[in-house]
Design an enzyme around this catalytic site. Structure first.
Site, PDB file in Angstrom:
ATOM      1  N   ARG A 118      54.005  15.311   9.002  1.00  0.00           N
ATOM      2  CA  ARG A 118      53.335  14.103   8.315  1.00  0.00           C
ATOM      3  C   ARG A 118      51.805  14.092   8.687  1.00  0.00           C
ATOM      4  O   ARG A 118      51.710  14.650   9.766  1.00  0.00           O
ATOM      5  CB  ARG A 118      54.168  12.996   8.215  1.00  0.00           C
ATOM      6  CG  ARG A 118      53.979  12.365   9.290  1.00  0.00           C
ATOM      7  CD  ARG A 118      54.742  11.015   9.152  1.00  0.00           C
ATOM      8  NE  ARG A 118      54.515  10.085  10.638  1.00  0.00           N
ATOM      9  CZ  ARG A 118      55.309   8.985  11.029  1.00  0.00           C
ATOM     10  NH1 ARG A 118      56.016   8.624  10.363  1.00  0.00           N
ATOM     11  NH2 ARG A 118      54.826   8.339  12.030  1.00  0.00           N
ATOM     12  N   TYR A 167      47.943   4.320  25.601  1.00  0.00           N
ATOM     13  CA  TYR A 167      47.471   5.331  24.558  1.00  0.00           C
ATOM     14  C   TYR A 167      46.030   5.947  25.023  1.00  0.00           C
ATOM     15  O   TYR A 167      45.994   7.206  25.238  1.00  0.00           O
ATOM     16  CB  TYR A 167      47.262   4.785  23.153  1.00  0.00           C
ATOM     17  CG  TYR A 167      46.914   5.758  21.881  1.00  0.00           C
ATOM     18  CD1 TYR A 167      47.922   6.932  21.614  1.00  0.00           C
ATOM     19  CD2 TYR A 167      45.613   5.599  21.450  1.00  0.00           C
ATOM     20  CE1 TYR A 167      47.394   7.454  20.506  1.00  0.00           C
ATOM     21  CE2 TYR A 167      45.419   6.584  20.501  1.00  0.00           C
ATOM     22  CZ  TYR A 167      46.128   7.463  20.042  1.00  0.00           C
ATOM     23  OH  TYR A 167      45.883   8.363  19.084  1.00  0.00           O
ATOM     24  N   THR A 210      45.446   7.260   7.395  1.00  0.00           N
ATOM     25  CA  THR A 210      46.818   7.775   7.395  1.00  0.00           C
ATOM     26  C   THR A 210      47.540   6.508   7.084  1.00  0.00           C
ATOM     27  O   THR A 210      47.376   5.281   7.119  1.00  0.00           O
ATOM     28  CB  THR A 210      47.053   8.087   8.806  1.00  0.00           C
ATOM     29  OG1 THR A 210      47.020   7.372   9.718  1.00  0.00           O
ATOM     30  CG2 THR A 210      46.163   9.501   9.266  1.00  0.00           C
TER      31      THR A 210
END
Ligand SMILES: NC(=O)c1ccc[n+]([C@@H]2O[C@H](COP(=O)([O-])OP(=O)(O)OC[C@H]3O[C@@H](n4cnc5c(N)ncnc54)[C@H](O)[C@@H]3O)[C@@H](O)[C@H]2O)c1
Length: 432
Positions: free
Chosen positions: A202, A338, A373
């Site tokens: 995806r 992250y 997204t």
């Protein structure tokens, strides 16, 4: 159609690539300072003008230009920079919407004379500022072309001229001498290449898989077993294959390597796209939040690269592309884990670059900014709108913008771009 949010200025819809488009559809103004090294005569619709300093400049009434390309590789002192200003300033207002300003320079670190190094480095500040002044979806980028790399520039110049670079602005790319195989068909530059994309079920990974397939690659789509049906759908749509694996599993690198050897005899392009977030403020970040993000986003890439190289799975002229993030450059609140993982990718790419070059391979990182997204759609309205707007193009990018940049770096013709980080962020104000 303009994208409108009440109270905010409209963003210009960006010109994006399709293989049936010409590279440019209006004249391209090209010019150069004395001592220029690059042959720009192959560029379609090129209108070559002498420097306006010589009294034959393009003037304000000319254009509109698809692109303005100025070869500044020969500038060796501050006085020479006047050529840059005098050529571009009058023409810049006549750049068409979604036009391109591209300046070519000599890497400052290659200049032994301080005045030459200063003049070449000045191009960096010039182009970043011009990118911020560009209007209506236009971009400005700088390509430093090392001596001896002139003939390896075409894929990069094509990328920046075309709609492939729609969301790339204010970037500085270096092209160095490298063995650059010829490209037979610029509409299918990945023909006969085997490409692997992790996290392909995806989002950005699916767009990368689709774009590489459009450019001619045979694509192996990789994702976790839980995403198996979405993965199969992506693979089927593009005539690729699906391989289910959790890339953090201890045996994942060897399983992937064996699959690629047996099914495809190896791989030409490997895209490390799979990534996860577990956002928490540092004081609330658990050990699991930390280790899971570092494992997927960074450690898996290191281990897979090591195995692919040790087992000679990557063919000569292989291209490895790693998805980083502007968070890894600028940092981001709530993303210590992250950002650490994404900065680590940049460290890995820079360290591996020279060894990859010795094998006629490249490794580069692509650092997306705000991309539309499912993840960014789930953000609160105000955070999302700020994220979208704080860049020179005044909008978020699309997954395809990241994919096009990956596809350019995956080309055989992009052999001279290695160990670098390309931001796909519309020149976000976050990060360098
Ligand atoms: N969306 C953005 O704005 C943005 C910005 C900067 C960077 N990125 C990076 O781009 C990449 C793709 O982002 P996205 O928004 O499409 O994310 P996404 O969550 O939509 O897709 C990520 C895919 O990776 C897969 N994946 C996760 N862990 C895996 C594992 N252990 N093994 C195999 N596959 C695994 C997921 O199943 C999913 O299909 C990520 O590396 C992300 O960090 C995204």
């Amino acid at each position: 159609m303009k994208v409108r949010v009440p109270g905010l200025p409209a963003a210009t819809p960006l010109r994006r690539y399709s293989p049936d488009q010409p590279l440019v559809d209006r004249p391209v103004l090209t010019g150069s300072a004395p001592g220029a090294r690059i042959d720009l005569r192959w560029i379609p619709l090129a209108v070559t003008s002498h420097s306006p300093l010589a009294g034959e400049g393009p003037g304000e009434g000319s254009g509109p230009w698809s692109a303005i390309i100025f070869d500044a590789t020969g500038i060796t002192d501050v006085a020479g920079l006047s050529e840059l200003h005098a050529f571009i300033a009058p023409a810049f207002r006549n750049l068409r919407p979604c036009g391109r300003l591209i300046v070519l320079g000599t890497p400052p670190e290659d200049c032994t004379d301080p005045a030459a190094a200063a003049a070449q480095r000045a191009l960096d500040g010039f182009i970043r500022s011009a990118g911020k002044e560009a209007r209506s979806g236009s971009t400005a980028n700088l390509i430093y072309v090392a001596a001896g790399a002139e003939s390896g520039l075409e894929s990069t110049l094509r990328f920046f001229l075309s709609g492939r670079s729609a969301y790339v602005c204010g970037q500085v790319v270096r092209v160095r001498p490298a063995k650059t195989p010829p490209t037979a068909d610029w509409t299918r530059p990945l023909k006969d290449r085997v490409a692997v994309v992790t996290g392909a079920a995806r989002g950005i990974g699916a767009a990368i898989a689709q774009t590489l397939a459009r450019d001619g690659a045979q694509v192996v789509c990789v994702d976790v077993p839980a995403a198996g049906s979405a993965l199969a759908e992506v693979a089927n749509t593009i005539g690729g294959t699906a391989f289910q694996v959790d890339i953090t599993a201890a045996d994942a690198p060897d399983r992937l390597a064996s699959y690629l050897e047996q099914r495809h005899g190896g791989a030409d392009v490997f895209v490390h796209n799979a990534g996860i977030t577990r956002d928490r403020s540092l004081v609330n970040l658990t050990a699991e939040n930390w280790s899971s993000v570092l494992a997927v986003n960074l450690d898996a890439q290191l281990r897979i690269n090591e195995t692919l190289l040790a087992r000679n799975v990557l063919h000569p002229n292989a291209r490895v592309i790693c998805i980083s993030s502007t968070s890894g450059i600028a940092g981001n609140r709530g993303q210590t884990n992250y950002a650490a993982s994404k900065a680590g990718i940049i460290g890995m790419v820079q360290a591996m670059g020279p060894a990859m070059a010795r094998k006629d391979m490249t490794i580069n990182a692509v650092a997306p900014g705000f991309i539309e997204t499912a993840m960014t759609r789930a953000m609160p309205f105000a955070t999302r709108e700020i994220g979208r707007r704080i860049n020179s193009l005044n909008q978020g990018g699309l997954p395809v913008d990241v994919a096009e940049t990956v596809a350019w770096l995956g080309q055989l013709g992009t052999a001279g771009v290695n160990g670098q980080v390309i931001r796909v962020c519309g020149q976000s104000i976050l990060g360098a």
